[in-house]
Design a protein around this motif. Structure first.
Motif, PDB file in Angstrom:
ATOM      1  N   PHE A  86     116.649  47.293  86.278  1.00  0.00           N
ATOM      2  CA  PHE A  86     117.967  46.983  85.733  1.00  0.00           C
ATOM      3  C   PHE A  86     118.789  48.260  85.617  1.00  0.00           C
ATOM      4  CE2 PHE A  86     115.657  43.311  83.771  1.00  0.00           C
ATOM      5  CZ  PHE A  86     116.386  42.318  84.404  1.00  0.00           C
ATOM      6  N   SER A  87     120.044  48.201  86.022  1.00  0.00           N
ATOM      7  CA  SER A  87     120.957  49.319  85.799  1.00  0.00           C
ATOM      8  C   SER A  87     121.678  49.129  84.465  1.00  0.00           C
ATOM      9  CB  SER A  87     121.948  49.463  86.956  1.00  0.00           C
ATOM     10  OG  SER A  87     122.633  48.247  87.184  1.00  0.00           O
ATOM     11  N   VAL A  88     121.737  47.882  83.984  1.00  0.00           N
ATOM     12  CA  VAL A  88     122.220  47.550  82.637  1.00  0.00           C
ATOM     13  C   VAL A  88     121.254  46.506  82.101  1.00  0.00           C
ATOM     14  CG1 VAL A  88     124.067  46.495  81.269  1.00  0.00           C
ATOM     15  CG2 VAL A  88     124.657  47.993  83.197  1.00  0.00           C
ATOM     16  N   THR A  89     120.776  46.712  80.884  1.00  0.00           N
ATOM     17  CA  THR A  89     119.824  45.770  80.292  1.00  0.00           C
ATOM     18  C   THR A  89     120.440  45.113  79.064  1.00  0.00           C
ATOM     19  OG1 THR A  89     117.999  47.164  81.023  1.00  0.00           O
ATOM     20  CG2 THR A  89     117.493  45.500  79.357  1.00  0.00           C
ATOM     21  N   GLY A  90     120.584  43.797  79.142  1.00  0.00           N
ATOM     22  CA  GLY A  90     121.067  43.037  77.993  1.00  0.00           C
ATOM     23  C   GLY A  90     119.913  42.752  77.053  1.00  0.00           C
ATOM     24  N   ASN A  91     120.225  42.613  75.749  1.00  0.00           N
ATOM     25  CA  ASN A  91     119.151  42.406  74.778  1.00  0.00           C
ATOM     26  C   ASN A  91     119.512  41.352  73.728  1.00  0.00           C
ATOM     27  OD1 ASN A  91     121.069  43.829  73.396  1.00  0.00           O
ATOM     28  ND2 ASN A  91     119.756  45.518  72.813  1.00  0.00           N
ATOM     29  N   ASN A 124     129.635  41.818  71.858  1.00  0.00           N
ATOM     30  CA  ASN A 124     128.770  41.004  70.989  1.00  0.00           C
ATOM     31  C   ASN A 124     129.220  39.553  70.906  1.00  0.00           C
ATOM     32  OD1 ASN A 124     126.996  43.156  70.280  1.00  0.00           O
ATOM     33  ND2 ASN A 124     128.592  43.925  68.917  1.00  0.00           N
ATOM     34  N   TYR A 125     129.409  38.931  72.056  1.00  0.00           N
ATOM     35  CA  TYR A 125     129.828  37.537  72.099  1.00  0.00           C
ATOM     36  C   TYR A 125     128.724  36.625  71.570  1.00  0.00           C
ATOM     37  CZ  TYR A 125     133.824  38.811  74.986  1.00  0.00           C
ATOM     38  OH  TYR A 125     134.998  39.341  75.441  1.00  0.00           O
ATOM     39  N   THR A 126     129.144  35.498  70.970  1.00  0.00           N
ATOM     40  CA  THR A 126     128.191  34.499  70.497  1.00  0.00           C
ATOM     41  C   THR A 126     128.604  33.124  71.002  1.00  0.00           C
ATOM     42  OG1 THR A 126     129.415  34.163  68.445  1.00  0.00           O
ATOM     43  CG2 THR A 126     127.623  35.759  68.378  1.00  0.00           C
ATOM     44  N   LEU A 127     127.619  32.274  71.175  1.00  0.00           N
ATOM     45  CA  LEU A 127     127.858  30.886  71.560  1.00  0.00           C
ATOM     46  C   LEU A 127     128.202  30.073  70.317  1.00  0.00           C
ATOM     47  CD1 LEU A 127     124.856  30.434  74.020  1.00  0.00           C
ATOM     48  CD2 LEU A 127     127.249  30.883  74.600  1.00  0.00           C
ATOM     49  N   ALA A 128     128.660  28.856  70.525  1.00  0.00           N
ATOM     50  CA  ALA A 128     129.043  27.993  69.402  1.00  0.00           C
ATOM     51  C   ALA A 128     127.880  27.766  68.444  1.00  0.00           C
ATOM     52  CB  ALA A 128     129.569  26.662  69.922  1.00  0.00           C
ATOM     53  N   ASP A 129     126.647  27.804  68.962  1.00  0.00           N
ATOM     54  CA  ASP A 129     125.479  27.580  68.094  1.00  0.00           C
ATOM     55  C   ASP A 129     124.990  28.860  67.416  1.00  0.00           C
ATOM     56  OD1 ASP A 129     124.216  28.985  70.135  1.00  0.00           O
ATOM     57  OD2 ASP A 129     122.971  27.302  70.783  1.00  0.00           O
ATOM     58  N   GLY A 130     125.716  29.969  67.607  1.00  0.00           N
ATOM     59  CA  GLY A 130     125.384  31.224  66.932  1.00  0.00           C
ATOM     60  C   GLY A 130     124.523  32.188  67.718  1.00  0.00           C
ATOM     61  N   ARG A 131     124.000  31.771  68.855  1.00  0.00           N
ATOM     62  CA  ARG A 131     123.163  32.671  69.658  1.00  0.00           C
ATOM     63  C   ARG A 131     124.036  33.744  70.305  1.00  0.00           C
ATOM     64  NH1 ARG A 131     120.244  29.135  73.850  1.00  0.00           N
ATOM     65  NH2 ARG A 131     122.263  28.122  73.799  1.00  0.00           N
ATOM     66  N   THR A 132     123.540  34.964  70.323  1.00  0.00           N
ATOM     67  CA  THR A 132     124.263  36.069  70.942  1.00  0.00           C
ATOM     68  C   THR A 132     124.016  36.082  72.451  1.00  0.00           C
ATOM     69  OG1 THR A 132     122.415  37.544  70.445  1.00  0.00           O
ATOM     70  CG2 THR A 132     124.258  37.513  68.882  1.00  0.00           C
ATOM     71  N   VAL A 133     124.984  36.629  73.201  1.00  0.00           N
ATOM     72  CA  VAL A 133     124.950  36.588  74.660  1.00  0.00           C
ATOM     73  C   VAL A 133     125.086  37.993  75.234  1.00  0.00           C
ATOM     74  CG1 VAL A 133     126.067  35.632  76.717  1.00  0.00           C
ATOM     75  CG2 VAL A 133     126.086  34.338  74.589  1.00  0.00           C
ATOM     76  N   SER A 134     124.330  38.267  76.295  1.00  0.00           N
ATOM     77  CA  SER A 134     124.446  39.535  77.013  1.00  0.00           C
ATOM     78  C   SER A 134     124.199  39.306  78.496  1.00  0.00           C
ATOM     79  CB  SER A 134     123.446  40.562  76.468  1.00  0.00           C
ATOM     80  OG  SER A 134     122.119  40.131  76.682  1.00  0.00           O
ATOM     81  N   VAL A 135     124.463  40.345  79.284  1.00  0.00           N
ATOM     82  CA  VAL A 135     124.168  40.306  80.716  1.00  0.00           C
ATOM     83  C   VAL A 135     123.323  41.520  81.082  1.00  0.00           C
ATOM     84  CG1 VAL A 135     126.232  39.010  81.380  1.00  0.00           C
ATOM     85  CG2 VAL A 135     126.315  41.490  81.358  1.00  0.00           C
ATOM     86  N   SER A 136     122.464  41.322  82.075  1.00  0.00           N
ATOM     87  CA  SER A 136     121.688  42.415  82.655  1.00  0.00           C
ATOM     88  C   SER A 136     122.044  42.489  84.131  1.00  0.00           C
ATOM     89  CB  SER A 136     120.183  42.158  82.511  1.00  0.00           C
ATOM     90  OG  SER A 136     119.795  42.202  81.166  1.00  0.00           O
TER      91      SER A 136
END
Length: 158
Positions: A86-91, A124-136
């Motif tokens: 990965f050149s960028v790692t989401g967590n 630090n985006y979040t989904l409607a259900d509260g889960r956080t989102v990232s991209v790798s």
């Protein structure tokens, strides 16, 4: 394999649509700049499309790539996590893996997609259900991407 068949279907549909447009009787009008506008009747378009679809036989065409999916070849592919890092790692809880060519996921001017991904992750985006989102971002060349995807060994989210 499904993605390749879907792509073939899209290409065939585009070809059919183009042939329908060029093969139907039409009414032609002109813009003031001289550009032609072609208007087809719905019945004429339906008839022509049906006749072209009858003539198509996509099974007679071989794909332009070697789609050998034998287990032996799959085993020869190197471990993706050690070979194409990965050149960028989401967590975050929800992480979307994106494969990008080395020209987009490298250093400096060649790393624009990395900068976009890092910026996204910093929001630090979040989904409607509260889960956080990232991209790798996985830096991988097109040829190896094709091997992993067509062999079904590893398929990215994007």
């Amino acid at each position: 394999m499904k993605k390749i068949k879907k792509l073939q279907g899209i290409l065939i549909s585009a070809l059919v649509f183009t042939l329908v447009l060029t093969g139907c009787s039409s009414i032609s009008e002109n813009y003031s700049d001289g550009t032609d506008i072609i208007k087809l009747s719905e019945e004429d378009a339906d008839d022509t499309l049906a006749s072209w679809i009858k003539k198509l036989n996509p099974k007679r065409y071989d794909p332009p790539v070697d789609l050998d999916t034998t287990d032996k070849y799959i085993e020869e592919l190197p471990d993706i996590d050690t070979t194409f890092k990965f050149s960028v790692t989401g967590n975050r809880l929800v992480n979307v893996e994106i494969w990008a060519s080395t020209e987009k996921s490298g250093e400096g001017n060649d790393g624009w997609i990395n900068r976009v991904a890092e910026s996204f992750n910093n929001q630090n985006y979040t989904l409607a259900d509260g889960r956080t989102v990232s991209v790798s971002i996985r830096s991988i060349d097109a040829g190896n991407s094709l091997d992993y995807i067509t062999k079904g060994k590893n398929i990215p989210d994007a």
